[in-house]
Design a protein around this motif. Structure first.
Motif, PDB file in Angstrom:
ATOM      1  N   CYS A 107     -11.732 -56.541 -38.278  1.00 16.81           N
ATOM      2  CA  CYS A 107     -10.511 -57.316 -38.526  1.00 16.81           C
ATOM      3  C   CYS A 107      -9.250 -56.478 -38.381  1.00 16.81           C
ATOM      4  O   CYS A 107      -8.149 -57.017 -38.362  1.00 16.81           O
ATOM      5  CB  CYS A 107     -10.560 -57.979 -39.897  1.00 16.81           C
ATOM      6  N   GLY A 108      -9.407 -55.172 -38.276  1.00 20.00           N
ATOM      7  CA  GLY A 108      -8.243 -54.332 -38.056  1.00 20.00           C
ATOM      8  C   GLY A 108      -7.420 -54.058 -39.294  1.00 20.00           C
ATOM      9  O   GLY A 108      -6.423 -53.343 -39.238  1.00 20.00           O
ATOM     10  N   ARG A 109      -7.851 -54.579 -40.423  1.00 23.14           N
ATOM     11  CA  ARG A 109      -7.077 -54.390 -41.639  1.00 23.14           C
ATOM     12  C   ARG A 109      -7.029 -52.923 -42.051  1.00 23.14           C
ATOM     13  O   ARG A 109      -8.025 -52.203 -41.930  1.00 23.14           O
ATOM     14  CB  ARG A 109      -7.664 -55.228 -42.764  1.00 23.14           C
ATOM     15  N   VAL A 110      -5.891 -52.495 -42.520  1.00 20.87           N
ATOM     16  CA  VAL A 110      -5.700 -51.108 -42.920  1.00 20.87           C
ATOM     17  C   VAL A 110      -5.705 -51.012 -44.437  1.00 20.87           C
ATOM     18  O   VAL A 110      -4.972 -51.729 -45.104  1.00 20.87           O
ATOM     19  CB  VAL A 110      -4.358 -50.573 -42.389  1.00 20.87           C
ATOM     20  N   THR A 111      -6.548 -50.154 -44.967  1.00 21.00           N
ATOM     21  CA  THR A 111      -6.630 -49.974 -46.418  1.00 21.00           C
ATOM     22  C   THR A 111      -6.381 -48.509 -46.755  1.00 21.00           C
ATOM     23  O   THR A 111      -6.956 -47.630 -46.125  1.00 21.00           O
ATOM     24  CB  THR A 111      -8.048 -50.350 -46.912  1.00 21.00           C
ATOM     25  N   PRO A 112      -5.536 -48.263 -47.713  1.00 25.74           N
ATOM     26  CA  PRO A 112      -5.247 -46.878 -48.089  1.00 25.74           C
ATOM     27  C   PRO A 112      -6.249 -46.358 -49.113  1.00 25.74           C
ATOM     28  O   PRO A 112      -6.837 -47.142 -49.863  1.00 25.74           O
ATOM     29  CB  PRO A 112      -3.854 -46.969 -48.699  1.00 25.74           C
ATOM     30  N   PHE A 113      -6.439 -45.062 -49.134  1.00 29.33           N
ATOM     31  CA  PHE A 113      -7.269 -44.439 -50.167  1.00 29.33           C
ATOM     32  C   PHE A 113      -6.773 -43.017 -50.378  1.00 29.33           C
ATOM     33  O   PHE A 113      -6.050 -42.476 -49.543  1.00 29.33           O
ATOM     34  CB  PHE A 113      -8.754 -44.427 -49.756  1.00 29.33           C
ATOM     35  N   ALA A 114      -7.173 -42.438 -51.490  1.00 30.17           N
ATOM     36  CA  ALA A 114      -6.808 -41.050 -51.759  1.00 30.17           C
ATOM     37  C   ALA A 114      -8.008 -40.365 -52.384  1.00 30.17           C
ATOM     38  O   ALA A 114      -8.844 -41.017 -53.004  1.00 30.17           O
ATOM     39  CB  ALA A 114      -5.608 -40.986 -52.708  1.00 30.17           C
ATOM     40  N   ASP A 115      -8.104 -39.065 -52.185  1.00 26.27           N
ATOM     41  CA  ASP A 115      -9.257 -38.348 -52.738  1.00 26.27           C
ATOM     42  C   ASP A 115      -8.918 -36.872 -52.873  1.00 26.27           C
ATOM     43  O   ASP A 115      -8.634 -36.200 -51.876  1.00 26.27           O
ATOM     44  CB  ASP A 115     -10.464 -38.548 -51.809  1.00 26.27           C
ATOM     45  N   ASP A 116      -8.979 -36.382 -54.076  1.00 29.77           N
ATOM     46  CA  ASP A 116      -8.581 -35.004 -54.331  1.00 29.77           C
ATOM     47  C   ASP A 116      -9.533 -33.977 -53.739  1.00 29.77           C
ATOM     48  O   ASP A 116      -9.103 -32.929 -53.259  1.00 29.77           O
ATOM     49  CB  ASP A 116      -8.445 -34.761 -55.837  1.00 29.77           C
ATOM     50  N   GLU A 117     -10.816 -34.279 -53.759  1.00 33.19           N
ATOM     51  CA  GLU A 117     -11.753 -33.307 -53.201  1.00 33.19           C
ATOM     52  C   GLU A 117     -11.554 -33.156 -51.702  1.00 33.19           C
ATOM     53  O   GLU A 117     -11.680 -32.070 -51.146  1.00 33.19           O
ATOM     54  CB  GLU A 117     -13.194 -33.730 -53.502  1.00 33.19           C
ATOM     55  N   CYS A 177     -15.088 -53.389 -43.032  1.00 37.30           N
ATOM     56  CA  CYS A 177     -14.721 -53.580 -44.427  1.00 37.30           C
ATOM     57  C   CYS A 177     -15.717 -54.531 -45.074  1.00 37.30           C
ATOM     58  O   CYS A 177     -16.504 -55.186 -44.400  1.00 37.30           O
ATOM     59  CB  CYS A 177     -13.300 -54.122 -44.550  1.00 37.30           C
ATOM     60  N   ALA A 178     -15.666 -54.598 -46.403  1.00 39.06           N
ATOM     61  CA  ALA A 178     -16.620 -55.411 -47.153  1.00 39.06           C
ATOM     62  C   ALA A 178     -16.621 -56.867 -46.663  1.00 39.06           C
ATOM     63  O   ALA A 178     -17.675 -57.478 -46.496  1.00 39.06           O
ATOM     64  CB  ALA A 178     -16.272 -55.357 -48.635  1.00 39.06           C
ATOM     65  N   ASP A 179     -15.463 -57.400 -46.406  1.00 38.04           N
ATOM     66  CA  ASP A 179     -15.381 -58.795 -45.974  1.00 38.04           C
ATOM     67  C   ASP A 179     -16.069 -59.036 -44.631  1.00 38.04           C
ATOM     68  O   ASP A 179     -16.770 -60.020 -44.451  1.00 38.04           O
ATOM     69  CB  ASP A 179     -13.912 -59.223 -45.845  1.00 38.04           C
ATOM     70  N   CYS A 180     -15.857 -58.108 -43.710  1.00 37.79           N
ATOM     71  CA  CYS A 180     -16.409 -58.293 -42.365  1.00 37.79           C
ATOM     72  C   CYS A 180     -17.896 -57.979 -42.324  1.00 37.79           C
ATOM     73  O   CYS A 180     -18.559 -58.279 -41.338  1.00 37.79           O
ATOM     74  CB  CYS A 180     -15.678 -57.409 -41.366  1.00 37.79           C
ATOM     75  N   ARG A 181     -18.422 -57.378 -43.377  1.00 33.96           N
ATOM     76  CA  ARG A 181     -19.817 -56.979 -43.361  1.00 33.96           C
ATOM     77  C   ARG A 181     -20.712 -58.109 -43.860  1.00 33.96           C
ATOM     78  O   ARG A 181     -21.920 -58.049 -43.742  1.00 33.96           O
ATOM     79  CB  ARG A 181     -19.998 -55.748 -44.252  1.00 33.96           C
ATOM     80  N   GLU A 182     -20.120 -59.119 -44.442  1.00 31.31           N
ATOM     81  CA  GLU A 182     -20.920 -60.181 -45.066  1.00 31.31           C
ATOM     82  C   GLU A 182     -21.828 -60.907 -44.092  1.00 31.31           C
ATOM     83  O   GLU A 182     -21.468 -61.083 -42.941  1.00 31.31           O
ATOM     84  CB  GLU A 182     -19.997 -61.207 -45.725  1.00 31.31           C
ATOM     85  N   GLY A 208      -4.581 -46.061 -33.884  1.00 29.88           N
ATOM     86  CA  GLY A 208      -5.369 -46.503 -32.748  1.00 29.88           C
ATOM     87  C   GLY A 208      -4.925 -47.836 -32.190  1.00 29.88           C
ATOM     88  O   GLY A 208      -5.310 -48.213 -31.096  1.00 29.88           O
ATOM     89  N   GLY A 209      -4.104 -48.548 -32.911  1.00 31.73           N
ATOM     90  CA  GLY A 209      -3.597 -49.811 -32.391  1.00 31.73           C
ATOM     91  C   GLY A 209      -2.562 -49.565 -31.310  1.00 31.73           C
ATOM     92  O   GLY A 209      -2.340 -48.430 -30.890  1.00 31.73           O
ATOM     93  N   ALA A 210      -1.914 -50.621 -30.876  1.00 32.47           N
ATOM     94  CA  ALA A 210      -0.946 -50.483 -29.799  1.00 32.47           C
ATOM     95  C   ALA A 210       0.332 -49.790 -30.283  1.00 32.47           C
ATOM     96  O   ALA A 210       0.967 -49.072 -29.525  1.00 32.47           O
ATOM     97  CB  ALA A 210      -0.619 -51.852 -29.213  1.00 32.47           C
ATOM     98  N   SER A 211       0.698 -50.013 -31.512  1.00 32.07           N
ATOM     99  CA  SER A 211       1.959 -49.451 -32.000  1.00 32.07           C
ATOM    100  C   SER A 211       1.746 -48.424 -33.091  1.00 32.07           C
ATOM    101  O   SER A 211       0.767 -48.461 -33.824  1.00 32.07           O
ATOM    102  CB  SER A 211       2.842 -50.548 -32.591  1.00 32.07           C
ATOM    103  N   ALA A 212       2.713 -47.555 -33.225  1.00 35.27           N
ATOM    104  CA  ALA A 212       2.701 -46.557 -34.291  1.00 35.27           C
ATOM    105  C   ALA A 212       3.069 -47.258 -35.593  1.00 35.27           C
ATOM    106  O   ALA A 212       3.695 -48.311 -35.579  1.00 35.27           O
ATOM    107  CB  ALA A 212       3.696 -45.461 -33.972  1.00 35.27           C
TER     108      ALA A 212
END
Lengths: 158, 158
Positions: free
Chosen positions: B116-126, B153-158, B92-96
């Motif tokens: 903040c736009g920070r990207v965090t990875p996650f994985a989930d088998d289900e 994110c947790a930081d921005c929610r404080e 969704g940002g300007a660049s791929a």
DNA sequence: GTTCCTGCAAAATTTTTGCATCAGT
DNA sequence: ACTGATGCAAAAATTTTGCAGGAAC
């Protein structure tokens, strides 16, 4: 079955008219005036089943006789997206795509054909459930998600 | 627990080194020569945990003393993506953004913070299971998927 | 009457391409 | 040597912004 919309993403006509009204209303509430270009974009998106690019919106409006500058289309989409009335998606193509966002939260996702590029909507309740579960365990307060599948469509596989 | 990678997307160092070797190999098999710019991109992506933009790749290479033209970075990413060695994503940002694609198929998805736009990875088998089930019932031959979650994110929610 | 909306054109960004040159096989 | 890879600059494509005039409230 598990979906409220079946394999395609067609909303009933009534829902879409309701969406347009809701959007106009929300725009008003947010302090926006009712100009022609933005209304045209809202009406076009209400009539459309799936996502369109800004350029496609612009072209269709021209074809319908309503003309709106491309910049106005972008501006309208910006406001609508900020108000969460419209959902913006990046399907990997050159341009972003936009579609009406149902206030009820009902929504669909997309499969893009790797060969012909055609975009097909789908919905699946179990998938939504799994997404909800993931959102639970993350530390983010997740309020939106996009799912994008890629592969060859039936036509291109022949 | 349901994930092979936990909440973050860190691959083990060994996996990444293996990926770089695999990529070089696959490039060779595909008839490509081993030039400096492309190798630099491969090595950088191997060392990186999550997705980077072309510009970020370019900047980091400069910072590391290896210089590669931005156009070469784009060209390298184009080839790598075509060979499925690299995965391209639009968050969704300007660049791929681009990241190494594990040949085993193991992969992760992303949550983007709306603030903040920070990207965090996650994985989930289900989630992967649910996606597999959806792919089954569609008429497309699905071979890839991207999941994108958005929220604070947790930081921005404080 | 004020303020927002619109349209056009210009600007800013991101990505692609042309071309001469260099490097790998 | 031949051919692909690279870097720079120019071009293309998408999206944003400035500004003047018109419309909504």
């Amino acid at each position: 079955m598990s979906t409220g919309q079946g394999q395609n993403g067609h909303g009933h006509g009534a829902d879409r008219a309701a969406w347009a009204a809701h959007a106009e209303d929300a725009l008003g509430q947010a302090g926006h005036r009712a100009g022609g270009a933005r209304r045209a974009v809202v009406e076009l998106l209400a009539a459309e089943d799936c996502c369109l690019t800004a350029q496609e919106i612009h072209d269709r409006l021209r074809a319908d006789g309503r003309r709106a500058g491309l910049a106005s289309v972008y501006r309208a989409l910006e406001v609508l997206t900020a108000l969460r009335l419209v959902h913006r998606l990046d399907l990997g193509g050159a341009s972003a795509r936009y579609e009406a966002a149902d206030p009820s939260g009902e929504h669909h996702h997309h499969v893009v054909c790797r060969e012909c590029g055609r975009v097909t909507p789908f919905a699946d309740d179990e998938l939504e459930e799994a997404l909800g579960a993931v959102a639970e365990r993350l530390s983010h307060q997740v309020d939106e998600h996009d799912i994008l599948l890629r592969g060859r469509c039936a036509d291109c596989r022949e």
